[in-house]
Enzyme design. Structure first.
Site, PDB file in Angstrom:
ATOM      1  N   ARG A  76       1.937  -4.775   6.247  1.00  0.00           N
ATOM      2  CA  ARG A  76       1.233  -3.730   5.495  1.00  0.00           C
ATOM      3  C   ARG A  76       2.068  -2.457   5.541  1.00  0.00           C
ATOM      4  O   ARG A  76       2.492  -2.019   6.611  1.00  0.00           O
ATOM      5  CB  ARG A  76      -0.159  -3.437   6.044  1.00  0.00           C
ATOM      6  CG  ARG A  76      -0.867  -2.398   5.161  1.00  0.00           C
ATOM      7  CD  ARG A  76      -2.323  -2.216   5.468  1.00  0.00           C
ATOM      8  NE  ARG A  76      -2.939  -1.367   4.437  1.00  0.00           N
ATOM      9  CZ  ARG A  76      -4.198  -1.434   4.044  1.00  0.00           C
ATOM     10  NH1 ARG A  76      -4.996  -2.309   4.577  1.00  0.00           N
ATOM     11  NH2 ARG A  76      -4.660  -0.618   3.099  1.00  0.00           N
ATOM     12  N   SER A  95      -8.080  -4.712   5.094  1.00  0.00           N
ATOM     13  CA  SER A  95      -8.724  -4.408   3.808  1.00  0.00           C
ATOM     14  C   SER A  95      -9.127  -5.680   3.052  1.00  0.00           C
ATOM     15  O   SER A  95      -8.855  -5.810   1.857  1.00  0.00           O
ATOM     16  CB  SER A  95      -7.825  -3.525   2.946  1.00  0.00           C
ATOM     17  OG  SER A  95      -7.582  -2.292   3.585  1.00  0.00           O
ATOM     18  N   ASP A 131       0.823  -1.215   0.000  1.00  0.00           N
ATOM     19  CA  ASP A 131       0.000   0.000   0.000  1.00  0.00           C
ATOM     20  C   ASP A 131       0.860   1.269   0.000  1.00  0.00           C
ATOM     21  O   ASP A 131       1.984   1.263   0.510  1.00  0.00           O
ATOM     22  CB  ASP A 131      -0.917  -0.013   1.235  1.00  0.00           C
ATOM     23  CG  ASP A 131      -2.109   0.924   1.086  1.00  0.00           C
ATOM     24  OD1 ASP A 131      -2.357   1.421  -0.027  1.00  0.00           O
ATOM     25  OD2 ASP A 131      -2.800   1.158   2.103  1.00  0.00           O
ATOM     26  N   GLY A 132       0.307   2.336  -0.566  1.00  0.00           N
ATOM     27  CA  GLY A 132       0.966   3.646  -0.512  1.00  0.00           C
ATOM     28  C   GLY A 132       1.551   4.117  -1.833  1.00  0.00           C
ATOM     29  O   GLY A 132       2.242   5.142  -1.870  1.00  0.00           O
ATOM     30  N   ASN A 133       1.245   3.407  -2.915  1.00  0.00           N
ATOM     31  CA  ASN A 133       1.780   3.820  -4.223  1.00  0.00           C
ATOM     32  C   ASN A 133       1.293   5.216  -4.615  1.00  0.00           C
ATOM     33  O   ASN A 133       2.065   6.036  -5.124  1.00  0.00           O
ATOM     34  CB  ASN A 133       1.332   2.846  -5.319  1.00  0.00           C
ATOM     35  CG  ASN A 133       1.927   1.468  -5.153  1.00  0.00           C
ATOM     36  OD1 ASN A 133       2.824   1.271  -4.332  1.00  0.00           O
ATOM     37  ND2 ASN A 133       1.442   0.513  -5.928  1.00  0.00           N
ATOM     38  N   ASN A 174     -11.004  -2.581  -5.361  1.00  0.00           N
ATOM     39  CA  ASN A 174     -10.234  -1.629  -6.162  1.00  0.00           C
ATOM     40  C   ASN A 174     -10.889  -1.271  -7.503  1.00  0.00           C
ATOM     41  O   ASN A 174     -10.487  -0.324  -8.178  1.00  0.00           O
ATOM     42  CB  ASN A 174      -8.796  -2.118  -6.389  1.00  0.00           C
ATOM     43  CG  ASN A 174      -7.925  -2.043  -5.149  1.00  0.00           C
ATOM     44  OD1 ASN A 174      -7.038  -2.877  -4.932  1.00  0.00           O
ATOM     45  ND2 ASN A 174      -8.165  -1.039  -4.307  1.00  0.00           N
TER      46      ASN A 174
HETATM   47  C1  IPE Z   1      -5.489  -2.681  -0.183  1.00  0.00           C
HETATM   48  O1  IPE Z   1      -5.132  -1.366  -0.341  1.00  0.00           O
HETATM   49  C2  IPE Z   1      -5.484  -3.387  -1.517  1.00  0.00           C
HETATM   50  C3  IPE Z   1      -4.169  -3.621  -2.103  1.00  0.00           C
HETATM   51  C4  IPE Z   1      -3.023  -3.312  -1.576  1.00  0.00           C
HETATM   52  C5  IPE Z   1      -4.184  -4.284  -3.376  1.00  0.00           C
HETATM   53  P1  IPE Z   1      -6.230  -0.218  -0.518  1.00  0.00           P
HETATM   54  O2  IPE Z   1      -5.481   1.048  -0.644  1.00  0.00           O
HETATM   55  O3  IPE Z   1      -7.150  -0.579  -1.615  1.00  0.00           O
HETATM   56  O4  IPE Z   1      -7.027  -0.314   0.860  1.00  0.00           O
HETATM   57  P2  IPE Z   1      -7.904   0.765   1.617  1.00  0.00           P
HETATM   58  O5  IPE Z   1      -8.906   1.299   0.640  1.00  0.00           O
HETATM   59  O6  IPE Z   1      -6.971   1.832   2.100  1.00  0.00           O
HETATM   60  O7  IPE Z   1      -8.498   0.010   2.746  1.00  0.00           O
HETATM   61  C1  IPE Z   2      -1.535   0.212  -3.324  1.00  0.00           C
HETATM   62  O1  IPE Z   2      -1.329   1.593  -3.378  1.00  0.00           O
HETATM   63  C2  IPE Z   2      -1.786  -0.383  -4.682  1.00  0.00           C
HETATM   64  C3  IPE Z   2      -3.162  -0.828  -4.896  1.00  0.00           C
HETATM   65  C4  IPE Z   2      -4.124  -0.774  -4.033  1.00  0.00           C
HETATM   66  C5  IPE Z   2      -3.461  -1.355  -6.198  1.00  0.00           C
HETATM   67  P1  IPE Z   2      -2.534   2.618  -3.404  1.00  0.00           P
HETATM   68  O2  IPE Z   2      -2.893   2.869  -4.806  1.00  0.00           O
HETATM   69  O3  IPE Z   2      -3.644   2.153  -2.538  1.00  0.00           O
HETATM   70  O4  IPE Z   2      -1.831   3.886  -2.773  1.00  0.00           O
HETATM   71  P2  IPE Z   2      -2.473   4.931  -1.772  1.00  0.00           P
HETATM   72  O5  IPE Z   2      -3.029   4.154  -0.618  1.00  0.00           O
HETATM   73  O6  IPE Z   2      -3.542   5.658  -2.525  1.00  0.00           O
HETATM   74  O7  IPE Z   2      -1.336   5.803  -1.386  1.00  0.00           O
HETATM   75 MG    MG Z   3      -4.098   2.417  -0.580  1.00  0.00          MG
END
Ligand code: IPE
Ligand code: IPE
Ligand code: MG
Length: 257
Positions: free
Chosen positions: A204, A212, A36-38, A84
């Protein structure tokens, strides 16, 4: 459970120097990661969110290498959740194209390492081009004997439990199973992770402290490890830190130590 008091040695990519680290305690057999956090990583750089997903792909490569070097048996990566799909179409499409690019650049090394690629989640709902990549990477790594890497694509823990019960019900209807024998191992075996070892350690990134909808059944007794590090900044060293913390935990499974 393997007791680990070994000295791990690896070659770092950047400077080709050999680094040593001592890992004490049990090594997790199965590590599962909520990557998470991309998006935030990209935002902080004034870049579009997809630039974060691209950078995250490089981390996936580094983490697979590190897990394999360390002797981890199973690595499960949460790449796309059933929730997603709510994201903008453009971002979803970009994410759906990443597996193709990833396997195009990584397949040779994965094959060399003997990695078995698997997918969990409902891949039948993915775009045809992503399904093609799924089929090809399964096919190419089917006979490998090394580490298992599960990619969770269109994965949701609740959906996984529902499809497991449905599958079991079909077997009952066909006379191959009975409800009298339906128990925890039976449900586990019908989940998309099958009878593989439950995750020992769930990591995480990005400071969020929730599952999640990831492996909600399988992670019932997993050790949870959270870091503020954003996924594109996650390094081999961060992984080692998590594994070292895991080695210091006391897992009691409800009993007494
Ligand atoms: C969880 O991350 C899903 C993946 C890492 C693929 P999200 O960014 O979608 O989760 P929430 O919305 O913050 O719970
Ligand atoms: C995780 O990063 C990748 C996926 C859920 C596909 P995010 O896209 O959720 O990154 P943030 O949480 O918005 O920073
Ligand atoms: Mg995220």
């Amino acid at each position: 459970m393997r007791e680990l008091k070994r000295l791990w040695t690896w070659r770092t990519k950047a400077d080709s120097q050999t680094a040593n680290v001592e890992l004490k305690g049990d090594l997790p057999a199965h590590i599962a990661i909520i990557m998470d956090g991309n998006g935030r990583w990209a935002n902080r750089r004034g870049l579009p969110r997809i630039a974060g997903h691209r950078a995250g792909m490089t981390t996936v490569r580094e983490v697979i290498r590190a897990c394999d070097d360390l002797g981890i048996q199973i690595l499960t990566l949460y790449a796309f959740s059933t929730e997603n799909w709510k994201r903008p179409e453009f971002e979803v499409e970009y994410l759906m194209r990443l597996p193709e690019e990833f396997f195009r650049s990584e397949m040779d090394e994965l094959a060399l390492r003997g990695v078995r690629v698997r997918f969990i989640g409902d891949t039948t709902k993915l775009p045809e081009y992503t399904q093609e990549t799924v089929r090809r990477s399964l096919e190419r790594t089917r006979d490998n004997q090394g580490m298992i890497v599960n990619f969770a694509l269109n994965y949701g823990g609740r959906a996984d439990v529902v499809q497991a019960v449905q599958k079991y019900a079909e077997e009952v209807a066909a006379g191959r199973s009975s409800w009298a024998q339906f128990d925890e191992p039976a449900l586990s075996a019908h989940l998309s992770t099958g009878s593989t070892h439950d995750p020992d350690l769930v990591i995480r990134t990005s400071g969020e402290m929730r599952l999640s909808n990831f492996l909600i059944w399988q992670a019932a007794y997993a050790e949870l490890w959270f870091t503020d590090v954003l996924w594109p900044d996650f390094r081999r060293e961060t992984l080692i830190e998590a594994i070292q913390d895991y080695g210091r935990r006391k897992r009691r499974f409800g009993g007494l130590k």
